[in-house]
Design a protein around this motif. Sequence first.
Motif, PDB file in Angstrom:
ATOM      1  N   ILE A 136       0.826  -1.208   0.000  1.00 59.51           N
ATOM      2  CA  ILE A 136       0.000   0.000   0.000  1.00 59.51           C
ATOM      3  C   ILE A 136       0.861   1.259   0.000  1.00 59.51           C
ATOM      4  O   ILE A 136       0.650   2.176  -0.801  1.00 59.51           O
ATOM      5  N   GLU A 137       1.858   1.309   0.879  1.00 59.34           N
ATOM      6  CA  GLU A 137       2.734   2.478   0.951  1.00 59.34           C
ATOM      7  C   GLU A 137       3.518   2.664  -0.345  1.00 59.34           C
ATOM      8  O   GLU A 137       3.696   3.784  -0.817  1.00 59.34           O
ATOM      9  N   GLY A 138       3.994   1.566  -0.925  1.00 55.29           N
ATOM     10  CA  GLY A 138       4.755   1.640  -2.172  1.00 55.29           C
ATOM     11  C   GLY A 138       3.924   2.185  -3.319  1.00 55.29           C
ATOM     12  O   GLY A 138       4.380   3.049  -4.067  1.00 55.29           O
ATOM     13  N   ILE A 139       2.716   1.692  -3.453  1.00 55.89           N
ATOM     14  CA  ILE A 139       1.850   2.154  -4.543  1.00 55.89           C
ATOM     15  C   ILE A 139       1.450   3.611  -4.347  1.00 55.89           C
ATOM     16  O   ILE A 139       1.458   4.403  -5.285  1.00 55.89           O
ATOM     17  N   LYS A 140       1.123   3.985  -3.115  1.00 54.03           N
ATOM     18  CA  LYS A 140       0.775   5.384  -2.856  1.00 54.03           C
ATOM     19  C   LYS A 140       1.944   6.310  -3.154  1.00 54.03           C
ATOM     20  O   LYS A 140       1.757   7.390  -3.716  1.00 54.03           O
ATOM     21  N   SER A 141       3.140   5.888  -2.796  1.00 57.33           N
ATOM     22  CA  SER A 141       4.340   6.683  -3.058  1.00 57.33           C
ATOM     23  C   SER A 141       4.580   6.822  -4.562  1.00 57.33           C
ATOM     24  O   SER A 141       4.870   7.918  -5.054  1.00 57.33           O
ATOM     25  N   MET A 142       4.451   5.722  -5.287  1.00 54.36           N
ATOM     26  CA  MET A 142       4.628   5.763  -6.746  1.00 54.36           C
ATOM     27  C   MET A 142       3.608   6.690  -7.388  1.00 54.36           C
ATOM     28  O   MET A 142       3.938   7.477  -8.268  1.00 54.36           O
ATOM     29  N   TYR A 143       2.366   6.593  -6.944  1.00 52.98           N
ATOM     30  CA  TYR A 143       1.309   7.433  -7.505  1.00 52.98           C
ATOM     31  C   TYR A 143       1.554   8.906  -7.206  1.00 52.98           C
ATOM     32  O   TYR A 143       1.455   9.753  -8.090  1.00 52.98           O
ATOM     33  N   LYS A 144       1.903   9.196  -5.972  1.00 56.67           N
ATOM     34  CA  LYS A 144       2.111  10.581  -5.546  1.00 56.67           C
ATOM     35  C   LYS A 144       3.224  11.263  -6.341  1.00 56.67           C
ATOM     36  O   LYS A 144       3.086  12.413  -6.744  1.00 56.67           O
ATOM     37  N   ASN A 145       4.307  10.537  -6.582  1.00 55.51           N
ATOM     38  CA  ASN A 145       5.482  11.137  -7.209  1.00 55.51           C
ATOM     39  C   ASN A 145       5.561  10.957  -8.720  1.00 55.51           C
ATOM     40  O   ASN A 145       6.425  11.554  -9.359  1.00 55.51           O
ATOM     41  N   ASN A 146       4.678  10.158  -9.306  1.00 53.20           N
ATOM     42  CA  ASN A 146       4.743   9.875 -10.745  1.00 53.20           C
ATOM     43  C   ASN A 146       3.363   9.909 -11.398  1.00 53.20           C
ATOM     44  O   ASN A 146       3.081   9.115 -12.299  1.00 53.20           O
ATOM     45  N   GLN A 147       2.514  10.810 -10.953  1.00 52.32           N
ATOM     46  CA  GLN A 147       1.142  10.857 -11.467  1.00 52.32           C
ATOM     47  C   GLN A 147       1.085  11.018 -12.974  1.00 52.32           C
ATOM     48  O   GLN A 147       0.259  10.397 -13.639  1.00 52.32           O
ATOM     49  N   ASP A 148       1.959  11.861 -13.527  1.00 56.30           N
ATOM     50  CA  ASP A 148       1.923  12.120 -14.965  1.00 56.30           C
ATOM     51  C   ASP A 148       2.277  10.883 -15.788  1.00 56.30           C
ATOM     52  O   ASP A 148       1.800  10.724 -16.907  1.00 56.30           O
ATOM     53  N   LYS A 149       3.089   9.990 -15.243  1.00 54.52           N
ATOM     54  CA  LYS A 149       3.462   8.773 -15.969  1.00 54.52           C
ATOM     55  C   LYS A 149       2.461   7.642 -15.751  1.00 54.52           C
ATOM     56  O   LYS A 149       2.377   6.726 -16.550  1.00 54.52           O
ATOM     57  N   LEU A 150       1.711   7.713 -14.656  1.00 56.07           N
ATOM     58  CA  LEU A 150       0.792   6.633 -14.305  1.00 56.07           C
ATOM     59  C   LEU A 150      -0.616   6.873 -14.839  1.00 56.07           C
ATOM     60  O   LEU A 150      -1.246   5.952 -15.349  1.00 56.07           O
ATOM     61  N   MET A 151      -1.106   8.102 -14.747  1.00 58.64           N
ATOM     62  CA  MET A 151      -2.500   8.401 -15.108  1.00 58.64           C
ATOM     63  C   MET A 151      -2.571   9.531 -16.142  1.00 58.64           C
ATOM     64  O   MET A 151      -1.757  10.445 -16.130  1.00 58.64           O
ATOM     65  N   LYS A 152      -3.581   9.424 -16.993  1.00 61.19           N
ATOM     66  CA  LYS A 152      -3.887  10.486 -17.946  1.00 61.19           C
ATOM     67  C   LYS A 152      -5.391  10.489 -18.138  1.00 61.19           C
ATOM     68  O   LYS A 152      -5.981   9.451 -18.422  1.00 61.19           O
ATOM     69  N   ASN A 153      -6.027  11.614 -17.915  1.00 58.94           N
ATOM     70  CA  ASN A 153      -7.491  11.735 -18.012  1.00 58.94           C
ATOM     71  C   ASN A 153      -8.202  10.721 -17.120  1.00 58.94           C
ATOM     72  O   ASN A 153      -9.148  10.061 -17.534  1.00 58.94           O
ATOM     73  N   ASN A 154      -7.740  10.583 -15.884  1.00 60.41           N
ATOM     74  CA  ASN A 154      -8.310   9.672 -14.886  1.00 60.41           C
ATOM     75  C   ASN A 154      -8.289   8.205 -15.291  1.00 60.41           C
ATOM     76  O   ASN A 154      -9.092   7.410 -14.817  1.00 60.41           O
ATOM     77  N   GLU A 155      -7.401   7.826 -16.196  1.00 64.51           N
ATOM     78  CA  GLU A 155      -7.221   6.433 -16.576  1.00 64.51           C
ATOM     79  C   GLU A 155      -5.729   6.140 -16.619  1.00 64.51           C
ATOM     80  O   GLU A 155      -4.917   7.035 -16.793  1.00 64.51           O
ATOM     81  N   PHE A 156      -5.396   4.855 -16.462  1.00 69.12           N
ATOM     82  CA  PHE A 156      -3.994   4.477 -16.575  1.00 69.12           C
ATOM     83  C   PHE A 156      -3.523   4.718 -17.997  1.00 69.12           C
ATOM     84  O   PHE A 156      -4.275   4.517 -18.950  1.00 69.12           O
ATOM     85  N   THR A 157      -2.276   5.135 -18.148  1.00 69.66           N
ATOM     86  CA  THR A 157      -1.738   5.373 -19.488  1.00 69.66           C
ATOM     87  C   THR A 157      -1.674   4.047 -20.249  1.00 69.66           C
ATOM     88  O   THR A 157      -1.651   2.972 -19.654  1.00 69.66           O
ATOM     89  N   THR A 158      -1.609   4.142 -21.555  1.00 71.69           N
ATOM     90  CA  THR A 158      -1.607   2.951 -22.403  1.00 71.69           C
ATOM     91  C   THR A 158      -0.413   2.050 -22.103  1.00 71.69           C
ATOM     92  O   THR A 158      -0.560   0.829 -22.024  1.00 71.69           O
ATOM     93  N   VAL A 159       0.764   2.646 -21.928  1.00 74.22           N
ATOM     94  CA  VAL A 159       1.961   1.851 -21.643  1.00 74.22           C
ATOM     95  C   VAL A 159       1.793   1.091 -20.328  1.00 74.22           C
ATOM     96  O   VAL A 159       2.106  -0.105 -20.239  1.00 74.22           O
TER      97      VAL A 159
END
Length: 78
Positions: free
Chosen positions: A35-58
Amino acid sequence: MELKLFYRTQRDLATALNQLVDAYWSEKIKEEILIEGIKSMYKNNQDKLMKNNEFTTVIQQQCGKRRLAIVKKIMEIN
């Protein structure tokens, strides 16, 4: 398992997510670390993980539906 705060590419981020979720599934890490790892990844890499409230294609292609279902549920927990 060591996680970075910032990832250079979407593929690097996807690989780290895969390793984290797979380690949890194989019971190498505890739920709290997942849980902590995923929250940390999301917090610091939002632009690479999500686009328009969906996960990026990659991220979708590299991680798959089952892993992303877990990531999405954890991101909804506040």
